[in-house]
Design an enzyme around this catalytic site. Structure first.
Site, PDB file in Angstrom:
ATOM      1  N   GLU A   1       8.647   8.334 -17.814  1.00 34.04           N
ATOM      2  CA  GLU A   1       7.237   8.634 -18.100  1.00 34.04           C
ATOM      3  C   GLU A   1       6.859   8.152 -19.505  1.00 34.04           C
ATOM      4  O   GLU A   1       5.762   7.657 -19.741  1.00 34.04           O
ATOM      5  CB  GLU A   1       6.978  10.135 -17.931  1.00 34.04           C
ATOM      6  CG  GLU A   1       7.088  10.548 -16.461  1.00 34.04           C
ATOM      7  CD  GLU A   1       7.368  12.031 -16.263  1.00 34.04           C
ATOM      8  OE1 GLU A   1       7.164  12.827 -17.191  1.00 34.04           O
ATOM      9  OE2 GLU A   1       7.816  12.391 -15.150  1.00 34.04           O
TER      10      GLU A   1
ATOM     11  N   LYS B   1      14.930  22.143 -12.431  1.00 30.68           N
ATOM     12  CA  LYS B   1      14.320  20.836 -12.630  1.00 30.68           C
ATOM     13  C   LYS B   1      15.196  19.821 -13.355  1.00 30.68           C
ATOM     14  O   LYS B   1      15.935  20.136 -14.275  1.00 30.68           O
ATOM     15  CB  LYS B   1      13.013  20.995 -13.438  1.00 30.68           C
ATOM     16  CG  LYS B   1      11.907  21.657 -12.665  1.00 30.68           C
ATOM     17  CD  LYS B   1      11.369  20.796 -11.542  1.00 30.68           C
ATOM     18  CE  LYS B   1      10.437  19.816 -11.968  1.00 30.68           C
ATOM     19  NZ  LYS B   1       9.193  19.594 -12.074  1.00 30.68           N
TER      20      LYS B   1
ATOM     21  N   SER C   1      13.368  21.687 -17.520  1.00 29.35           N
ATOM     22  CA  SER C   1      12.104  22.385 -17.718  1.00 29.35           C
ATOM     23  C   SER C   1      12.382  23.685 -18.477  1.00 29.35           C
ATOM     24  O   SER C   1      13.471  24.251 -18.376  1.00 29.35           O
ATOM     25  CB  SER C   1      11.483  22.704 -16.357  1.00 29.35           C
ATOM     26  OG  SER C   1      10.735  23.899 -16.400  1.00 29.35           O
TER      27      SER C   1
ATOM     28  N   HIS D   1       0.838  -1.219   0.000  1.00 33.36           N
ATOM     29  CA  HIS D   1       0.000   0.000   0.000  1.00 33.36           C
ATOM     30  C   HIS D   1       0.869   1.264   0.000  1.00 33.36           C
ATOM     31  O   HIS D   1       0.414   2.317   0.437  1.00 33.36           O
ATOM     32  CB  HIS D   1      -0.944   0.030   1.207  1.00 33.36           C
ATOM     33  CG  HIS D   1      -1.679  -1.264   1.418  1.00 33.36           C
ATOM     34  ND1 HIS D   1      -2.901  -1.540   0.861  1.00 33.36           N
ATOM     35  CD2 HIS D   1      -1.328  -2.379   2.109  1.00 33.36           C
ATOM     36  CE1 HIS D   1      -3.280  -2.752   1.205  1.00 33.36           C
ATOM     37  NE2 HIS D   1      -2.339  -3.288   1.949  1.00 33.36           N
TER      38      HIS D   1
END
Ligand code: ARG
Length: 463
Positions: free
Chosen positions: A296, A289, A283, A162
């Protein structure tokens, strides 16, 4: 629209008008199925050799056709072949070119076959070798995982359920869960090869043929174990396409789960792994960043592999026997899924070579959340002759106490522990040691260091 050497449609004697240009545009598949050219030529060569053996065509014609086909293969391989959309597909493009090269005798190549058996033959051969290539590239990822695991046998991290701290594990053991996933993928791909291993060639359009052909001969030549049993099923069947798309979907789902996990671990909140600059992007507005875009990408591509599977399932649903043009969609779906899987496997491999565990953060996180509570319960069962359920209750009371006192379990003194379970002795304190905890899971498949070392050796030996 397919044309013969006089630049007329092959079906021009029957069909008076030219195909509408719109239909030609939509209906042609050459840009997609030209990837089958090698398989198509191999199939045609096996076919004419069989026709000669069966005395259906002469020695001279067989040789001329094979000469022409080999020439076409070279032309295509050397980018010297002009693919024409008005010849619809790879089969017609090659047949038309054969007429150009050897003349009218090219007309014998299509004796006792149809594009319907031809396309399934080509496709099965293509999928067979694509499957082998995928499995070879999965092997490379497994190797990278094992290399990373080998360096991290003693790296301790929290195992989660979890996404909450559950029990401490070795990072190597965690990584090798991925090896199991990929081993199953390989097996799934390999298993599908058995179902696919039947020669479609010679069932012709749908009924078989009145020519005295020898299908076992072409089966052997093309590396199939046996020939298909039913001509109608043969040209209708695309189960092998679904198998490949399903296998690819599961493999990409595995890659996506790994990617998601690495994204979470790389997040500023978890900070369990670092990604090297080679696998992050910046970014356009936030100068600080370093984003895990590649991961992804891996996660996102799963949408397309699932989509391809569902597209094919939908095409087949309710489709009567036997061949329909609907089936032509199958190539694009397979090629796309195949390319995605190969790309994703390569990228994952790159990623695995460019991550470093943040060992201190892993250990510190593992040392929070009362992660050794189960070890304490086990200790009570083994040393104080009580049932597991009773030990669970006593341990929960100790955890509640530690939580009230805002202390980790390993920071509790023996005196504090004895307030809840008076029988406890000094010995109990070692159960709060994470290394001990990890190493105590010696049951087969568990995270003990010895188990991990043995598994690495076993995986390295596997074929
Ligand atoms: N390009 C076709 C396909 O991939 C080949 C089979 C065509 N057969 C036919 N009867 N139109 O499905």
């Amino acid at each position: 629209m397919a044309k013969n050497k006089n630049n007329k449609a092959i079906w021009n004697t029957r069909i008076k008008y030219n195909t509408s240009s719109l239909f030609q545009k939509i209906g042609n598949s050459i840009d997609v199925d030209k990837r089958l050219y090698k398989e198509d030529i191999a199939g045609s060569i096996a076919h004419v050799e069989m026709l000669f053996k069966q005395k259906i065509i002469s020695f001279k014609i067989k040789n001329k056709i094979i000469y022409g086909l080999n020439k076409i293969e070279k032309e295509i391989s050397n980018n010297k072949f002009e693919f024409k959309k008005n010849y619809e597909d790879i089969h017609m493009n090659i047949e038309k070119r054969l007429f150009d090269i050897i003349g009218d005798e090219a007309g014998y190549v299509h004796t006792a076959r149809s594009r319907n058996d031809q396309v399934v033959t080509d496709f099965k051969i293509w999928i067979r070798s694509a499957t082998k290539k995928i499995n070879t590239s999965i092997d490379k990822v497994i190797k990278s995982i094992l290399n990373l695991a080998e360096k991290n046998i003693y790296t301790i991290m929290p195992g989660f359920t979890h996404l909450k701290n559950a029990q401490a594990v070795s990072f190597a053991h965690y990584l090798m869960a991925y090896v199991e996933m990929f081993n199953r993928d390989k097996k799934r791909f390999t298993n599908s090869l058995d179902i696919l291993d039947e020669n479609p060639l010679g069932v012709a359009a749908l009924t078989g043929t009145s020519f005295n052909i020898d299908r076992n001969y072409t089966a052997k030549k093309l590396g199939f174990k046996r020939s298909t049993n039913n001509s109608i099923d043969t040209v209708s069947d695309r189960d092998f396409v679904l198998d490949f798309l399903y296998n690819s979907s599961i493999c990409s789902m595995h890659i996506s789960r790994i990617a998601e996990e690495l994204i979470i671990w790389n997040s500023d909140s978890f900070n369990l792994i670092n990604l090297s600059d080679k696998i992050v992007t910046g970014s356009s507005i936030m100068p600080q960043k370093k984003n895990p875009d590649l991961l992804e990408f891996l996660r996102g591509k799963t949408g397309t592999t699932y989509g391809n599977l569902f597209a094919m399932l939908t095409i087949l649903k309710g489709l009567p026997l036997s061949y329909f043009k609907d089936l032509q969609e199958d190539k694009e779906l397979i090629f796309k899924s195949n390319d995605i899987i190969l790309d994703c496997i390569k990228i994952l491999n790159e990623v695995l070579k460019n991550i470093t565990p943040n060992k201190k953060k892993m250990f510190d996180l593992a040392n929070s959340g009362f992660i050794t509570a189960t070890d304490l319960a086990d200790y009570l069962v083994k040393n104080h002759s009580i049932s597991f359920r009773r030990a669970y209750e006593k341990t929960a009371a100790i955890v509640n106490y530690a939580e009230r006192e805002k202390k980790n379990l390993d920071k509790l003194t023996l005196e504090e522990l004895k307030k809840i379970e008076p029988k406890l002795s000094n010995n109990v304190l070692k159960v709060f040691d994470l290394k001990n905890s990890v190493n105590s899971k010696k049951s087969y498949g568990g995270t003990s260091f010895d188990n991990i070392k043995k598994m690495i050796v076993k995986y390295r030996k596997q074929k």
